[in-house]
Design a protein around this motif. Structure first.
Motif, PDB file in Angstrom:
ATOM      1  N   VAL A 354       0.853  -1.192   0.000  1.00  0.00           N
ATOM      2  CA  VAL A 354       0.000   0.000   0.000  1.00  0.00           C
ATOM      3  C   VAL A 354       0.887   1.239   0.000  1.00  0.00           C
ATOM      4  O   VAL A 354       1.531   1.560   1.005  1.00  0.00           O
ATOM      5  CB  VAL A 354      -0.941   0.001   1.220  1.00  0.00           C
ATOM      6  CG1 VAL A 354      -1.792   1.265   1.241  1.00  0.00           C
ATOM      7  CG2 VAL A 354      -1.824  -1.238   1.201  1.00  0.00           C
ATOM      8  N   ASP A 356      -0.100   4.404  -0.460  1.00  0.00           N
ATOM      9  CA  ASP A 356      -0.721   5.557   0.191  1.00  0.00           C
ATOM     10  C   ASP A 356      -1.861   5.074   1.094  1.00  0.00           C
ATOM     11  O   ASP A 356      -3.006   4.909   0.633  1.00  0.00           O
ATOM     12  CB  ASP A 356      -1.260   6.532  -0.861  1.00  0.00           C
ATOM     13  CG  ASP A 356      -1.885   7.777  -0.238  1.00  0.00           C
ATOM     14  OD1 ASP A 356      -1.777   7.933   0.995  1.00  0.00           O
ATOM     15  OD2 ASP A 356      -2.484   8.575  -0.983  1.00  0.00           O
ATOM     16  N   GLY A 358      -3.552   6.614   3.017  1.00  0.00           N
ATOM     17  CA  GLY A 358      -4.616   7.605   3.082  1.00  0.00           C
ATOM     18  C   GLY A 358      -5.625   7.487   1.952  1.00  0.00           C
ATOM     19  O   GLY A 358      -6.706   8.080   2.014  1.00  0.00           O
ATOM     20  N   ASP A 359      -5.270   6.746   0.905  1.00  0.00           N
ATOM     21  CA  ASP A 359      -6.192   6.562  -0.226  1.00  0.00           C
ATOM     22  C   ASP A 359      -7.142   5.415   0.096  1.00  0.00           C
ATOM     23  O   ASP A 359      -7.038   4.309  -0.426  1.00  0.00           O
ATOM     24  CB  ASP A 359      -5.395   6.286  -1.498  1.00  0.00           C
ATOM     25  CG  ASP A 359      -6.275   6.257  -2.742  1.00  0.00           C
ATOM     26  OD1 ASP A 359      -7.511   6.404  -2.603  1.00  0.00           O
ATOM     27  OD2 ASP A 359      -5.726   6.065  -3.849  1.00  0.00           O
ATOM     28  N   LEU A 360      -8.080   5.688   0.999  1.00  0.00           N
ATOM     29  CA  LEU A 360      -8.977   4.650   1.473  1.00  0.00           C
ATOM     30  C   LEU A 360      -9.816   4.024   0.358  1.00  0.00           C
ATOM     31  O   LEU A 360     -10.013   2.795   0.357  1.00  0.00           O
ATOM     32  CB  LEU A 360      -9.881   5.200   2.580  1.00  0.00           C
ATOM     33  CG  LEU A 360     -10.800   4.187   3.261  1.00  0.00           C
ATOM     34  CD1 LEU A 360      -9.990   3.043   3.868  1.00  0.00           C
ATOM     35  CD2 LEU A 360     -11.649   4.871   4.319  1.00  0.00           C
ATOM     36  N   PRO A 361     -10.335   4.778  -0.604  1.00  0.00           N
ATOM     37  CA  PRO A 361     -11.117   4.138  -1.677  1.00  0.00           C
ATOM     38  C   PRO A 361     -10.333   3.070  -2.437  1.00  0.00           C
ATOM     39  O   PRO A 361     -10.869   2.010  -2.761  1.00  0.00           O
ATOM     40  CB  PRO A 361     -11.503   5.311  -2.581  1.00  0.00           C
ATOM     41  CG  PRO A 361     -11.530   6.489  -1.657  1.00  0.00           C
ATOM     42  CD  PRO A 361     -10.393   6.249  -0.705  1.00  0.00           C
ATOM     43  N   ALA A 362      -9.048   3.345  -2.711  1.00  0.00           N
ATOM     44  CA  ALA A 362      -8.245   2.361  -3.441  1.00  0.00           C
ATOM     45  C   ALA A 362      -8.029   1.105  -2.612  1.00  0.00           C
ATOM     46  O   ALA A 362      -8.118  -0.019  -3.110  1.00  0.00           O
ATOM     47  CB  ALA A 362      -6.899   2.981  -3.847  1.00  0.00           C
ATOM     48  N   VAL A 363      -7.745   1.300  -1.311  1.00  0.00           N
ATOM     49  CA  VAL A 363      -7.547   0.143  -0.429  1.00  0.00           C
ATOM     50  C   VAL A 363      -8.849  -0.636  -0.287  1.00  0.00           C
ATOM     51  O   VAL A 363      -8.862  -1.878  -0.289  1.00  0.00           O
ATOM     52  CB  VAL A 363      -7.026   0.595   0.946  1.00  0.00           C
ATOM     53  CG1 VAL A 363      -6.915  -0.603   1.892  1.00  0.00           C
ATOM     54  CG2 VAL A 363      -5.677   1.282   0.816  1.00  0.00           C
ATOM     55  N   ARG A 365     -11.170  -0.952  -2.483  1.00  0.00           N
ATOM     56  CA  ARG A 365     -11.421  -1.759  -3.702  1.00  0.00           C
ATOM     57  C   ARG A 365     -10.645  -3.076  -3.649  1.00  0.00           C
ATOM     58  O   ARG A 365     -11.142  -4.126  -4.048  1.00  0.00           O
ATOM     59  CB  ARG A 365     -11.034  -0.954  -4.945  1.00  0.00           C
ATOM     60  CG  ARG A 365     -12.037   0.129  -5.298  1.00  0.00           C
ATOM     61  CD  ARG A 365     -11.795   0.667  -6.697  1.00  0.00           C
ATOM     62  NE  ARG A 365     -10.524   1.368  -6.810  1.00  0.00           N
ATOM     63  CZ  ARG A 365     -10.328   2.658  -6.533  1.00  0.00           C
ATOM     64  NH1 ARG A 365     -11.357   3.403  -6.118  1.00  0.00           N
ATOM     65  NH2 ARG A 365      -9.155   3.210  -6.679  1.00  0.00           N
TER      66      ARG A 365
END
Length: 374
Positions: A354, A356, A358-363, A365
């Motif tokens: 991971v 970033d 902080g990129d919760l939407p990507a995580v 998914r």
């Protein structure tokens, strides 16, 4: 209480004997030893129903049970033998113990000797998995690394008997230890009665005898690796006696025993299997890796290659149409995965770095994809 030869039938008084003085045969303990084992909490391991494994075999309508011997204190069924054998050795005046091992018996002997305050010498092949070597060394035993296969370590341990060491090697050498394995069969029977098949990782075969004595009526399946399968070879050939194997080539270190110089151990195990109406089955390293993954990912049981071998054999029997559709099967998972972590490190793993957090939407998914695969 006596020691009786399985070959000539001669009885001998209780002593540190490793074979029959009359004919060199295997000795069995007859009667109740009555001596409490050195105790670290071994035995009474879980017997777990495995519904997800059952569902993974197309057309199978029976039951799969896992006798999880990884829960013993040092991580394998060897604790049962060693606790009993060490107690008897001390009672008979041994000043130290020696054990030839492919890893698990050595770890057990080192741990129980530390518990009892007894000096221990452990002899292992130099290629023994690092996890097992580290565990042995942690308990302070003297560790001897021998180049070549397990039978060379076995010979060295036998030689040290003449120097005051009681031999706790967990082939059929120590009848006091082997007798403790009857409890495995008793525990299965007390929980579910007599199953149709019990699949057992097999080097020389004491665990086969333990199940045979403790669970009469069960069909026994001796499981070996294709790269070291002297008992399977004799079974398939219809031979009456087992001959030694050459150089073992398998990831299943716990059953890589070529039986060089003590072939009668294998012959005794072969007779036990046939007397039960059972089978001897060899499995490939590829099948072992698949079985390790299935145990871990479908049932949460983390087993070394040897411990996963019964599942590999069950899958083979099913694929060949030799597994009755409604059979109740017990698989003996004999050793913990921490014993040989390298075997897992070489397998594909579901990891994602991971960049970033902080990129919760990507995580999210990524995690949703994992849920969809479940």
């Amino acid at each position: 209480m006596e020691l009786r030869c399985v070959d000539c039938g001669r009885a001998h008084p209780p002593a540190l004997l490793y074979d029959c003085p009359a004919c060199g045969g295997i000795l069995e303990l007859r009667g109740d030893d009555g001596l409490p084992p050195v105790d670290l909490g071994q035995g009474e391991t879980p017997l777990l129903r495995a519904p997800r494994l059952e569902a993974s075999l197309p057309g199978f309508a029976g039951q799969i049970w896992l006798k999880d011997e990884t829960r013993n204190p040092s991580g394998s069924f060897k604790d049962r033998l060693v606790g009993a054998a060490l107690a008897r050795a001390v009672a008979l005046g041994a000043r130290g113990v020696v054990c030839a091992s492919s890893g698990n018996a050595g770890a057990a002997t080192a741990a129980y000797a530390a518990r009892a305050g007894v000096p221990a010498v452990i002899v292992v092949p130099a290629h023994t998995p690092p996890g097992k070597v580290t565990q042995i060394a942690a308990h302070g035993a003297l560790l001897l690394l021998v180049e070549g296969h397990y039978s060379r370590a076995y010979d060295l341990a036998r030689g040290l008997e003449r120097h005051g060491f009681a031999n706790l090697t967990t082939t059929f050498l120590n009848p006091w230890g082997v007798a403790a394995l009857d409890a495995v069969g008793h525990e299965i029977g007390a929980r579910i009665g007599v199953p149709d098949l019990v699949l057992i990782p097999t080097g020389s075969g004491p665990l086969v005898q333990g199940v045979a004595r403790g669970l009469p009526g069960a069909r026994l399946v001796a499981v070996q690796a294709e790269g070291c399968a002297p008992i399977v070879r004799a079974f398939e050939a219809g031979a009456e006696a087992v001959s030694a194997w050459g150089e073992p080539r398998t990831i299943a270190s716990g059953i890589s025993d070529p039986l060089i110089g003590y072939e009668r151990d294998g012959t005794h195990t072969l007779r036990l299997v046939r007397a039960s109406g059972g089978l001897a089955v060899a499995v490939s390293d590829a099948a072992l890796r698949r079985a390790m993954q299935d145990l871990a990912r479908l049932e949460g049981v983390y087993a070394e290659p040897t411990g996963a071998s019964p599942l590999a054999a069950l899958a083979r029997l099913h694929g060949e149409g030799r597994l009755p559709a409604a059979a109740r099967c017990v698989l003996l998972v004999t050793g913990h995965g921490f014993k040989d972590g390298k075997a897992y490190e070489e397998m594909p793993a579901r990891t994602h770095r991971v960049a970033d957090p902080g990129d919760l939407p990507a995580v999210a998914r990524l995690c949703e994809a994992a849920l969809a695969e479940a």
